[in-house]
Every structure is written in C-alpha cells, then in structure tokens.
Design an enzyme around this catalytic site. Structure first.
Site, PDB file in Angstrom:
ATOM      1  N   TYR A   1       0.864  -1.179   0.000  1.00  0.00           N
ATOM      2  CA  TYR A   1       0.000   0.000   0.000  1.00  0.00           C
ATOM      3  C   TYR A   1       0.900   1.228   0.000  1.00  0.00           C
ATOM      4  O   TYR A   1       1.496   1.588   1.023  1.00  0.00           O
ATOM      5  CB  TYR A   1      -0.886   0.024   1.247  1.00  0.00           C
TER       6      TYR A   1
ATOM      7  N   PHE B   1     -13.400  -3.432   0.533  1.00  0.00           N
ATOM      8  CA  PHE B   1     -14.387  -2.577  -0.132  1.00  0.00           C
ATOM      9  C   PHE B   1     -15.762  -2.709   0.539  1.00  0.00           C
ATOM     10  O   PHE B   1     -16.768  -3.008  -0.105  1.00  0.00           O
ATOM     11  CB  PHE B   1     -14.504  -2.894  -1.619  1.00  0.00           C
ATOM     12  N   PRO B   2     -15.844  -2.502   1.854  1.00  0.00           N
ATOM     13  CA  PRO B   2     -17.120  -2.673   2.559  1.00  0.00           C
ATOM     14  C   PRO B   2     -18.178  -1.654   2.157  1.00  0.00           C
ATOM     15  O   PRO B   2     -19.358  -1.857   2.437  1.00  0.00           O
ATOM     16  CB  PRO B   2     -16.736  -2.505   4.028  1.00  0.00           C
ATOM     17  N   LEU B   3     -17.743  -0.568   1.491  1.00  0.00           N
ATOM     18  CA  LEU B   3     -18.696   0.446   1.047  1.00  0.00           C
ATOM     19  C   LEU B   3     -18.843   0.449  -0.470  1.00  0.00           C
ATOM     20  O   LEU B   3     -19.250   1.447  -1.066  1.00  0.00           O
ATOM     21  CB  LEU B   3     -18.265   1.835   1.545  1.00  0.00           C
ATOM     22  N   GLY B   4     -18.503  -0.691  -1.083  1.00  0.00           N
ATOM     23  CA  GLY B   4     -18.680  -0.802  -2.526  1.00  0.00           C
ATOM     24  C   GLY B   4     -17.578  -0.156  -3.324  1.00  0.00           C
ATOM     25  O   GLY B   4     -17.820   0.342  -4.412  1.00  0.00           O
ATOM     26  N   GLY B   5     -16.359  -0.155  -2.801  1.00  0.00           N
ATOM     27  CA  GLY B   5     -15.239   0.463  -3.497  1.00  0.00           C
ATOM     28  C   GLY B   5     -14.889  -0.264  -4.779  1.00  0.00           C
ATOM     29  O   GLY B   5     -15.525  -1.229  -5.189  1.00  0.00           O
TER      30      GLY B   5
ATOM     31  N   LEU C   1     -22.004   1.833  -3.845  1.00  0.00           N
ATOM     32  CA  LEU C   1     -23.330   1.634  -3.277  1.00  0.00           C
ATOM     33  C   LEU C   1     -24.216   2.824  -3.615  1.00  0.00           C
ATOM     34  O   LEU C   1     -23.902   3.961  -3.293  1.00  0.00           O
ATOM     35  CB  LEU C   1     -23.230   1.491  -1.753  1.00  0.00           C
TER      36      LEU C   1
END
Length: 289
Positions: A65, A217-221, A226
């Site tokens: 990263y 990507f828990p927010l739809g990355g 989302l």
C-alpha cells in the site's frame, strides 16, 4: 468529538485478540485509490492517531500500500504515527503479490513468503505480526487454484513465531478447507458489501467455525459503488449517512463480521467510527433483506 466504538461490537480474533469489529483499512492513507498520487503524510499520521483515540484497535495494511511514486507508504505511516504501539492494537497485513520495479506485479511463490513477511516486520517495526492474510488472485476469486504451497510457507513462519495468526483473502469455500487442512485460519477477507453478497455461503461457513469475515471494499469500493434508495431512506430515519447505514448493516449481519473502511480524512474517519453505534431496527433489516 468523542465517538467510541461500542463494546457490543467486539470479537475475539483467533480466540485471544479482543478487537473492536469496526477497524481501519490503511490502503487510502498513502493515496486516493491504489497507487495514485501521494497524499500528505502528516494528514495520514493524524488520521491513524485519531482512529486509535476513537477506540479503533484493528488496522489492516500491506507493505504494497503506497503512492504511485513510492514516496508515501502505509506501513511507514503506521509506524511513525503509532509506534510504540498500544498493547491492544492488532495490525493485520497481507502478502501474496510481488511488485516489479516497473510497477507490474505477479503472484508470489511459497519461497517468497519469508521475504514478504520480513519486509512487513521491518517496515512496521515489529518482531512478529498479529495476523497475516495470504492473498490470492486479482479481484476475481481464482477458483480451483491451489494455495497449499504458499500457505504451508506461512504456517512455518507461524511455527517460528514470526506470525501469530493466519488468514486468507479472495478465496472460496474450497480454499478455506484446503488452508484449514494445513494450519488454523482465523480470518477470511473477501469482497463483500450490501450490494455484493455472493459469498454468503462462505460467510456462514466462517460463522460456524468462529472465523472472522472481513470484507474489503465494505462500502462498494473499486468499480462498484453503493447507490441504493433503501439506504437513503433508512439513513434519514437514523439521522445518519448512507455509508454509516451500510457499515451498520455489515456489523449486524453476522457476529463474525469485521469492517475495515479506509479513508485519508479525519472527518470521514469519525463518520465511519460512529456507524459502530447505530442499531438497525427489524424494519430496517427487512427493507435491506
């Protein structure tokens, strides 16, 4: 502002590491996106310090990263901001990819696992790593691909004391079974969020064995964002944002679910952490089912 993570949202990782289920993903600290233009490193360090102040004690990172020019690196920021580390801080990292000087990359081999682990130890300033995921494939799960050689190499490093716990990432149920036949698996990290629920069976398998399930990507990355009218309606009812409702849904969906939203801004961090205190109603869950 004081927004502590709720004690109701805790999980004992590997049976011994008590963590708050709403953690922090470090990918966006060096740059916005993957290997983009460098962000201000002092802002990144401030975000990390604020995350710990707010009760976050799970930081998910990787040696690869970094900004596109390599000038800002997530592991270096974590060490500079938080070392000496709080006694309850759990740092998870992942290996499985080797980057070439020209920026291209390829899957790592079993023989390269030691070097990749040692690079993380050095950059983080640690003598052992709490959790190391073996990451396989690209974005799509490589069904049918064996992870045995690579996971066996990591298991040996576990036996040597360089790694405390092992996880796997971007996998299917067959990969989980193969890995568990070699060594204990305490966490799985796959692409999962409100709008992408392909891995429900894998999540259920993890829950049955007390294995943490940690969506990236828990927010739809990535290529999926989302954008759901149901989220907006529920957010209004709770006086929250749609992102907060999406995170609250994840945490409520399974007791083994961990969330690691990432950001490079303190305000966004505080918004994410506050989602840990949102309790969705039966009506909310029915609407999102």
């Amino acid at each position: 502002m004081n927004l502590p993570v709720s004690n109701q949202n805790q999980f004992r990782l590997g049976g011994d590491l008590l963590i708050n289920r709403l953690g922090f993903g470090a990918m966006r600290l060096p740059c916005n996106g993957f290997r983009g233009a460098a962000r201000d490193p002092e802002t990144g360090r401030a975000v990390l310090r604020r995350a710990v102040e707010l009760g976050v004690n799970l930081v998910d990172t990787a040696e690869f990263y970094q900004s596109g020019d390599g000038a800002v690196r997530a592991n270096a920021l974590i060490r500079e901001a938080l070392h000496p580390y709080p006694s309850n801080l759990v740092i998870a990292t992942k290996v499985g990819v080797v980057f070439n000087p020209d920026g291209s990359h390829r899957p790592a081999t079993g023989a390269e696992m030691r070097r990749l682990v040692e690079e993380n130890l050095q950059s983080l300033g640690l003598d052992h790593l709490d959790l190391v995921y073996l990451r396989i494939g690209e974005m799509a799960v490589p069904h049918g691909e064996s992870l045995a050689e690579r996971f066996e190499a990591l298991a040996k490093l576990c036996e040597e004391g360089l790694i405390r716990h092992l996880g796997i990432s971007n996998v299917d149920i067959e990969h989980l079974a193969q890995a568990r036949s070699i060594a204990p698996v305490v966490a799985v990290q796959n692409h999962f969020h409100l709008g992408k629920r392909d891995d429900i069976s894998l999540l259920n398998a993890c829950a049955a064995e007390g294995i943490a399930f940690c969506p990236f990507f828990p927010l739809g990355g990535g290529s999926q964002r989302l954008d759901d009218g149901r989220l907006a309606r529920i957010a209004v009812r709770h006086g929250a944002t749609t992102a907060q409702i999406a995170l609250a849904w994840l945490l409520a969906h399974s007791p083994v679910m961990l969330a690691i939203p990432g950001t490079g801004a303190i305000a966004h961090l505080e918004e994410n952490v506050a989602a840990g205190n949102i309790r969705l109603t039966k009506e909310d869950h029915a609407e999102l089912a």
